[in-house]
Design an enzyme around this catalytic site. Structure first.
Site, PDB file in Angstrom:
ATOM      1  N   GLU A 153      31.693 -98.399 -57.423  1.00  0.00           N
ATOM      2  CA  GLU A 153      31.879 -97.277 -58.351  1.00  0.00           C
ATOM      3  C   GLU A 153      30.734 -97.154 -59.360  1.00  0.00           C
ATOM      4  O   GLU A 153      30.944 -97.138 -60.574  1.00  0.00           O
ATOM      5  CB  GLU A 153      33.211 -97.423 -59.082  1.00  0.00           C
ATOM      6  CG  GLU A 153      34.414 -97.418 -58.157  1.00  0.00           C
ATOM      7  CD  GLU A 153      35.746 -97.487 -58.898  1.00  0.00           C
ATOM      8  OE1 GLU A 153      35.736 -97.692 -60.129  1.00  0.00           O
ATOM      9  OE2 GLU A 153      36.791 -97.314 -58.245  1.00  0.00           O
ATOM     10  N   GLU A 193      39.381 -98.943 -51.692  1.00  0.00           N
ATOM     11  CA  GLU A 193      40.508 -98.942 -52.621  1.00  0.00           C
ATOM     12  C   GLU A 193      41.257 -97.632 -52.430  1.00  0.00           C
ATOM     13  O   GLU A 193      40.629 -96.570 -52.299  1.00  0.00           O
ATOM     14  CB  GLU A 193      40.074 -99.033 -54.087  1.00  0.00           C
ATOM     15  CG  GLU A 193      39.439-100.339 -54.519  1.00  0.00           C
ATOM     16  CD  GLU A 193      39.084-100.327 -56.007  1.00  0.00           C
ATOM     17  OE1 GLU A 193      39.668 -99.497 -56.767  1.00  0.00           O
ATOM     18  OE2 GLU A 193      38.224-101.121 -56.417  1.00  0.00           O
TER      19      GLU A 193
END
Length: 728
Positions: A268, A393
């Site tokens: 991220e 995720e």
């Protein structure tokens, strides 16, 4: 970009099958919790978790004699079609790949499995082995091990800003030797389960991997030099490459744990480096960093697959698709050709706050379909193929509930999102290499306060539940996800439903058939099972995971698993709101003889602006047509709420009916949903309407937004299918 063969692929011969008849389903059904229908047979979910979970389940048995046998009972119910005569292959994937989908965001060696007073906790020292074998679960992802080793490695005295290669090799030799030789309680257990860790993902974090002067645990920082000879990220990439080279088994017979198959360049990166940064980093710099790191890692590890950019919130439609242009498309243009896979994080926001107002922003359903279709359409146009995906995720972020002690309802929000999203990923088994629900083990490293633990945990301590005491570690409600799916396996069968809000899948093993039905709707759904003539089972078992305690306030309710056995096939079954049901039965009839090959064919252009009364033309060519099969037009739309989602569509100059429904709920939600509509409208088509080369024209009555993607999902079959041509 590397070419890989999907791990679950199998070759199957094409055999002709006779014309089918739909079985008329008569009988009774529905869920019943009445005490007079309860069976005394054991209920498997009672051993799933702590004492609070044993009371959250029921087991019952029902036969046709206990309710109406009227044929009218199924009228109005959603029709679900299970074609046991036809196997369904997407790309090269024809079976359920547990290693890709039944997974945990953990590794087989992490400390969490042995944290706490294990002798007094569920599983004791054998917790990890007991959990993964009972539920047949696979690992995993690790973002901490590589960082810990970096914190212990000194700087190269001859090359400032670089890790000392000799120190890495020495520490790696110690780690691999200890893994293979240790004989304490952990060693044999870990080695016995390492086969579940063959597709491990490792990922770097922003700090200290991003070269901005952040020191490692040894006080030095990665080089910030950025020249043609030494582009930014060279030092980071060389450390990651040395780590993968020395801390894992490199070939059969050598010491060490299995080597990771996948590496994400950074976890991220844009959230911290761009979105919330006071001084945002240039996007091109971040994406070129991905290229540099990938090159360095491959230099020593050609067997490791590299990917990124691990987008936290891939909101392509944001700012009228400027977010797509500036970030995701730009990443693909800069680094896409150097990535073996694209990694994404996908979360529902079922309890979010926007400027102080509670909102619900769901990805599951049409929004996620549009996200994946737009990405795939662009990669198909740019690279000639759908790039493999890693969903490292996914689940639900529960913002307004985050800072509260553990309670079961919060786990339910995660469970229902995971089930819905997983079934969407299972629609793409040829492309989704791995999908990891964001469920950690105990996660004391993420504890928010003494009374507020990390939210996404497989385990909790007993005292965290109302009415319980003790320090022992027991399962949270999240274990029920694995209880639901624990036996599912087999070759995939063709399935369909006449309502897009019911996702359906089915698999046939050597002895049993498993049907999975997921409800994307916020209301209960009654559905009827349809089989080929002679293929309907006489007896079925159902296992439904749903939110129980309907009489209680929402936040006091608990997810429940309910097992039932029907001695005769019920005419209808009821699926609770956002629930998932697994139906199993002993195989009936002959093994499948027909074959269905499913392919997504993308148009020659994408992301077309919408103008009132102006037709938009797409060409979808080179379809491998067949006399039998199915076809579904997939139209991605991004528009402001209130604009039309009902365009006029022609396919090869023939008008087609556009459904008024799509997967999942109303994205507007009375002003408390998503900021705009972004979703796929699926349009079932007569298979005979599709030619090798096809022209699709779309016209809207109003202006604004984009047709973000367009594809024809085509199934070429060797035999007539059970599903009607109007099914999804």
């Amino acid at each position: 970009m590397l070419n890989r063969t999907h791990l679950s692929s199998r070759n199957r011969s094409a055999l002709a099958l006779t014309v089918l008849l739909t079985a008329g389903l008569q009988g009774c059904g529905g869920r019943s919790g009445d005490s007079d229908s309860a069976s005394s047979t054991s209920s498997s979910q009672q051993s799933v978790s702590s004492s609070s979970q044993t009371s959250a389940s029921s087991s019952s048995s029902m036969s046709a004699s206990s309710s109406s046998s009227s044929a009218a009972a199924s009228e109005g119910a959603t029709q679900v079609y299970i074609d046991s005569g036809v196997t369904r292959t997407v790309g090269d994937a024809d079976s359920f790949h547990r290693e890709a989908f039944i997974t945990l965001h953990a590794s087989h060696t992490e400390q969490d499995w042995w944290l706490g007073e294990n002798a007094e906790s569920v599983g004791g020292d054998n917790l990890m082995a007991e959990f993964v074998t009972k539920y047949d679960v696979y690992f995993g992802r690790d973002t901490g091990g590589m960082a810990w080793q970096l914190s212990q490695v000194p700087e190269d005295p001859e090359k400032p800003g670089y890790a000392d290669d000799e120190a890495i090799e020495s520490r790696g030799n110690d780690a691999t030797g200890w893994y293979s030789a240790r004989q304490d309680v952990r060693g044999p257990i870990q080695r016995a389960q390492e086969h579940r860790n063959q597709q491990m993902i490792v990922a770097a974090q922003q700090h200290p991997y991003w070269p901005n002067g952040t020191p490692t645990g040894q006080g030095w920082a990665f080089s910030q030099i950025d020249t043609p000879e030494e582009p930014l990220g060279t030092a980071t990439g060389q450390y990651m490459s040395q780590f993968l080279k020395h801390f894992f088994r490199q070939s059969e017979g050598e010491p060490g744990q299995p080597k990771p198959l996948y590496a994400e360049v950074m976890n991220e990166p844009l959230w911290e480096l761009v979105t919330v940064a006071e001084d945002p980093v240039d996007l091109t710099t971040i994406f070129e960093f991905h290229n540099t790191v990938a090159k360095e890692v491959r230099a020593l590890n050609p067997d490791v697959l590299l990917g990124g950019y691990t987008a936290a919130f891939p909101d392509f439609e944001k700012d009228n698709f400027n977010r797509w242009e500036e970030r995701d498309k730009h990443f693909l243009d800069v680094a896409g050709s150097n990535m073996d896979f694209i990694s994404l994080h996908l979360y529902d926001f079922p309890d979010f706050t926007d400027n102080g107002v509670p909102v619900k922003r769901y990805r599951k359903g049409a929004n996620m379909e549009a996200t994946l279709d737009m990405l795939n359409h662009y990669t198909d146009l740019s690279f000639g193929e759908e790039i493999p995906l890693i969903i490292s995720e996914y689940g639900a972020q529960v913002h307004r509930l985050r800072n509260e002690p553990w309670f079961p309802y919060r786990d339910w929000l995660t469970i229902n999102s995971i089930n819905s999203m997983m079934m969407a990923f299972m629609e793409r088994p040829h492309q989704v290499e791995k999908a990891l629900p964001f469920i950690t083990v105990k996660a004391e490293w993420g504890r928010i306060s003494p009374t507020v633990p990390y939210n996404f945990r497989l385990m909790r301590q007993q005292f965290e539940a109302e009415g319980e005491t003790g320090e022992e570690w027991v399962y949270t409600e999240l274990v029920k996800l694995y209880e639901l799916w624990k036996d599912v396996e087999g070759i995939r069968l063709d399935t369909a439903a006449n309502d897009p809000d019911l996702r359906v899948d089915a698999y046939r093993s050597d002895t049993e058939t498993f049907i999975i039905v997921n409800n994307l709707d916020f209301e209960a759904q009654e559905f009827a099972l349809n089989f080929r003539d002679g293929a309907a089972p006489a007896e079925i078992q159902t296992k439904q995971l749903f939110l129980g305690d309907q009489e209680l306030p929402l936040h006091d309710r608990t997810p429940m698993i309910e097992n039932q056995t029907y001695s005769e096939l019920p005419q209808t079954l009821t699926l609770e709101p956002e629930a998932t049901m697994v139906i199993r039965y002993s195989n009936t009839g002959n093994a499948p003889q027909g074959e269905l090959q499913e392919t997504n064919y993308y148009a020659n252009t994408y992301k077309q602006p919408i103008e009132s009364a102006q037709p938009i033309t797409f060409e979808v060519d080179d379809i491998n047509t067949s006399a039998e099969g199915f076809a579904i037009l997939r139209v991605g739309l991004g528009r402001e709420h209130g604009l039309s989602l009902q365009p006029e569509i022609t396919v090869n100059d023939e008008p087609v009916t556009v459904p008024t429904d799509w997967r999942g709920g109303d994205q507007y939600l009375d002003g408390k949903g998503r900021e705009s509509f972004f979703g796929v409208i699926e349009v079932p088509l007569p298979v005979e309407l599709i030619d090798v080369n096809n022209t699709v024209r779309i016209e809207f009555p109003d202006s604004g937004g984009y047709v973000s993607s367009l594809a024809i999902r085509y199934g070429a079959s060797t035999t007539a299918l059970l599903r009607p041509q109007t099914a999804f």
